[in-house]
Write a protein that holds these residues in place. Structure first.
Motif, PDB file in Angstrom:
ATOM      1  N   ARG A   1       0.843  -1.183   0.000  1.00  0.00           N
ATOM      2  CA  ARG A   1       0.000   0.000   0.000  1.00  0.00           C
ATOM      3  C   ARG A   1       0.885   1.243   0.000  1.00  0.00           C
ATOM      4  O   ARG A   1       1.869   1.319   0.734  1.00  0.00           O
ATOM      5  N   VAL A   2       0.519   2.228  -0.834  1.00  0.00           N
ATOM      6  CA  VAL A   2       1.314   3.445  -0.986  1.00  0.00           C
ATOM      7  C   VAL A   2       0.419   4.648  -0.718  1.00  0.00           C
ATOM      8  O   VAL A   2      -0.721   4.717  -1.193  1.00  0.00           O
ATOM      9  N   LYS A   3       0.945   5.611   0.016  1.00  0.00           N
ATOM     10  CA  LYS A   3       0.209   6.852   0.300  1.00  0.00           C
ATOM     11  C   LYS A   3       1.012   8.014  -0.251  1.00  0.00           C
ATOM     12  O   LYS A   3       2.122   8.294   0.211  1.00  0.00           O
ATOM     13  N   CYS A   4       0.462   8.645  -1.289  1.00  0.00           N
ATOM     14  CA  CYS A   4       1.146   9.758  -1.939  1.00  0.00           C
ATOM     15  C   CYS A   4       0.193  10.419  -2.926  1.00  0.00           C
ATOM     16  O   CYS A   4      -0.933   9.960  -3.128  1.00  0.00           O
ATOM     17  N   GLY A   5       0.652  11.476  -3.585  1.00  0.00           N
ATOM     18  CA  GLY A   5      -0.095  12.047  -4.696  1.00  0.00           C
ATOM     19  C   GLY A   5       0.314  11.347  -5.991  1.00  0.00           C
ATOM     20  O   GLY A   5       1.482  10.973  -6.165  1.00  0.00           O
ATOM     21  N   VAL A   6      -0.634  11.165  -6.891  1.00  0.00           N
ATOM     22  CA  VAL A   6      -0.353  10.391  -8.112  1.00  0.00           C
ATOM     23  C   VAL A   6      -0.860  11.131  -9.349  1.00  0.00           C
ATOM     24  O   VAL A   6      -1.981  11.672  -9.351  1.00  0.00           O
TER      25      VAL A   6
ATOM     26  N   PRO B   1      -2.347  16.486  -8.461  1.00  0.00           N
ATOM     27  CA  PRO B   1      -2.281  15.022  -8.364  1.00  0.00           C
ATOM     28  C   PRO B   1      -3.401  14.465  -7.493  1.00  0.00           C
ATOM     29  O   PRO B   1      -3.882  15.131  -6.581  1.00  0.00           O
ATOM     30  N   GLU B   2      -3.812  13.249  -7.817  1.00  0.00           N
ATOM     31  CA  GLU B   2      -4.838  12.574  -7.028  1.00  0.00           C
ATOM     32  C   GLU B   2      -4.227  12.093  -5.710  1.00  0.00           C
ATOM     33  O   GLU B   2      -3.126  11.533  -5.686  1.00  0.00           O
ATOM     34  N   GLU B   3      -4.954  12.330  -4.626  1.00  0.00           N
ATOM     35  CA  GLU B   3      -4.516  11.787  -3.343  1.00  0.00           C
ATOM     36  C   GLU B   3      -4.737  10.279  -3.370  1.00  0.00           C
ATOM     37  O   GLU B   3      -5.826   9.794  -3.643  1.00  0.00           O
ATOM     38  N   PHE B   4      -3.685   9.534  -3.077  1.00  0.00           N
ATOM     39  CA  PHE B   4      -3.712   8.086  -3.299  1.00  0.00           C
ATOM     40  C   PHE B   4      -3.302   7.361  -2.024  1.00  0.00           C
ATOM     41  O   PHE B   4      -2.311   7.720  -1.374  1.00  0.00           O
ATOM     42  N   ASP B   5      -4.048   6.343  -1.673  1.00  0.00           N
ATOM     43  CA  ASP B   5      -3.703   5.505  -0.518  1.00  0.00           C
ATOM     44  C   ASP B   5      -4.196   4.088  -0.814  1.00  0.00           C
ATOM     45  O   ASP B   5      -5.256   3.669  -0.382  1.00  0.00           O
TER      46      ASP B   5
ATOM     47  N   VAL C   1      -3.202   1.566  -8.885  1.00  0.00           N
ATOM     48  CA  VAL C   1      -3.814   2.682  -9.608  1.00  0.00           C
ATOM     49  C   VAL C   1      -4.126   2.172 -11.014  1.00  0.00           C
ATOM     50  O   VAL C   1      -3.261   1.623 -11.702  1.00  0.00           O
ATOM     51  N   SER C   2      -5.400   2.307 -11.413  1.00  0.00           N
ATOM     52  CA  SER C   2      -5.801   1.684 -12.680  1.00  0.00           C
ATOM     53  C   SER C   2      -6.805   2.547 -13.425  1.00  0.00           C
ATOM     54  O   SER C   2      -7.345   3.537 -12.897  1.00  0.00           O
ATOM     55  N   HIS C   3      -7.073   2.114 -14.651  1.00  0.00           N
ATOM     56  CA  HIS C   3      -7.978   2.841 -15.541  1.00  0.00           C
ATOM     57  C   HIS C   3      -8.768   1.825 -16.355  1.00  0.00           C
ATOM     58  O   HIS C   3      -8.189   0.934 -16.981  1.00  0.00           O
ATOM     59  N   ASP C   4     -10.100   1.934 -16.320  1.00  0.00           N
ATOM     60  CA  ASP C   4     -10.945   1.050 -17.119  1.00  0.00           C
ATOM     61  C   ASP C   4     -11.149   1.658 -18.502  1.00  0.00           C
ATOM     62  O   ASP C   4     -11.345   2.875 -18.639  1.00  0.00           O
TER      63      ASP C   4
ATOM     64  N   LYS D   1       2.790   6.408 -17.847  1.00  0.00           N
ATOM     65  CA  LYS D   1       3.710   7.380 -17.235  1.00  0.00           C
ATOM     66  C   LYS D   1       3.199   7.664 -15.829  1.00  0.00           C
ATOM     67  O   LYS D   1       2.098   8.194 -15.652  1.00  0.00           O
ATOM     68  N   LEU D   2       3.991   7.275 -14.839  1.00  0.00           N
ATOM     69  CA  LEU D   2       3.553   7.359 -13.451  1.00  0.00           C
ATOM     70  C   LEU D   2       4.440   8.345 -12.695  1.00  0.00           C
ATOM     71  O   LEU D   2       5.659   8.202 -12.659  1.00  0.00           O
ATOM     72  N   ARG D   3       3.802   9.353 -12.097  1.00  0.00           N
ATOM     73  CA  ARG D   3       4.545  10.330 -11.302  1.00  0.00           C
ATOM     74  C   ARG D   3       3.976  10.333  -9.885  1.00  0.00           C
ATOM     75  O   ARG D   3       2.754  10.464  -9.700  1.00  0.00           O
ATOM     76  N   LEU D   4       4.851  10.141  -8.933  1.00  0.00           N
ATOM     77  CA  LEU D   4       4.462  10.069  -7.539  1.00  0.00           C
ATOM     78  C   LEU D   4       4.949  11.308  -6.784  1.00  0.00           C
ATOM     79  O   LEU D   4       6.086  11.750  -6.992  1.00  0.00           O
TER      80      LEU D   4
END
Length: 327
Positions: A253-258, A283-287, A291-294, A317-320
């Protein structure tokens, strides 16, 4: 008696007799028209008395060619022997070389070989743009004794034209290679991570087996530091309005902006469609650990993205954005 006898005389036939004998007579009457034995091809109906003579001379009768012995209809023999364009042209017929002054004789099959070397055969000058035609035996004199100004400019012009075409082809190839170089740079398997204060970026360029209902994936694994390790995936979507799910899976599990950009590449590794999760500015707040896309690729996107081996190429392209204070 009209009730039991009839007059069945045809042209030249004098037979008279009972009606009961009429059809028997027709089967043997010498003046009755009958079909030739080769009626399938002939179409004529000679009188019975002339049938033997007709069949002996019938154009549809198959007879062997005197030269090659191939059985042909008599009417086709003349064309077979004479016309090179005939479907069954005789190659065994003896002919004379048509070149004036030669006199060589041989079969048509042999004559083709003979004419390829015959010194009396008229040939064209080998120099481009020279229209001269000479017997083969005189071509050497033409080449060695003709004024060179007739040949040299034509040869130079031909060489320049050929070189120009070759240069144009080379330039096109260089341009294509430059394009490939750019595409390879854009879709490199190991693009550099951008490391600023509290930020990490990676571009996953990976291969999947296609858009089938059972999808598999093949992605590199990247270590972003801070114990964050991730890889990409493609699988069927569990959302009823979408066909596929494309994303990044973390090992924990990762907590960061994405900010994630999910892209489909065409057969030339050019992006044909991109969807974003968050932005660099927001960035989206992520916890979470994924992280996915349909998505549901259109028929056109599927057609332009599938390679010859059935595979597709995808890019994420993933930026954290980590808490800088915790860096």
């Amino acid at each position: 008696n009209g009730s039991n006898a009839g007059d069945v005389r045809g042209e030249g036939c004098t037979w008279r007799g009972r009606i009961a004998c009429y059809f028997v007579h027709l089967g043997e009457c010498e003046w009755a028209p009958v079909e030739c034995a080769f009626s399938k091809f002939c179409g004529e109906k000679p009188l019975r008395k002339d049938l033997e003579a007709h069949e002996a001379a019938c154009g549809s009768l198959k007879v062997p060619c005197n030269d090659c012995k191939m059985p042909l209809q008599r009417r086709a023999l003349a064309e077979h022997s004479r016309d090179p364009a005939a479907p069954a042209f005789c190659l065994a017929k003896a002919i004379e070389c048509p070149n004036a002054g030669c006199g060589e004789r041989g079969t048509r099959a042999e004559m083709g070989v003979h004419r390829a070397a015959c010194e009396h055969e008229e040939v064209a000058c080998v120099f481009p743009r020279c229209d001269a035609r000479k017997p083969r035996k005189g071509m050497l004199a033409h080449l060695t004794h003709s004024p060179h100004h007739n040949h040299l400019p034509a040869a130079v012009a031909h060489l320049l034209l050929s070189q120009g075409k070759a240069n144009a082809a080379l330039n096109r190839r260089v341009a294509a290679l430059e394009g490939e170089k750019t595409a390879l740079k854009t879709t490199s398997e190991s693009e550099k991570r951008v490391a600023a204060a509290g930020e990490a970026e990676w571009v996953f360029n990976w291969r999947a087996d296609g858009w089938g209902p059972v999808c598999s994936f093949e992605s590199e694994v990247h270590d972003f530091g801070r114990g964050v390790v991730a890889s990409c995936f493609l699988c069927p979507s569990d959302e009823p309005t979408f066909s596929h799910r494309m994303g990044v899976k973390f090992t924990q599990r990762v907590k960061c902006g994405v900010h994630a950009a999910f892209s489909i590449l065409n057969k030339h590794d050019e992006i044909i469609d991109t969807d974003h999760y968050g932005t660099d500015a927001a960035p989206e707040e992520f916890d979470d650990d994924e992280v996915s896309h349909d998505l549901s690729p259109t028929a056109e996107e599927q057609a332009t993205s599938v390679r010859a081996d059935g595979s597709i190429r995808l890019s994420v392209k993933l930026r954290l954005f980590f808490d800088a204070a915790a860096a």
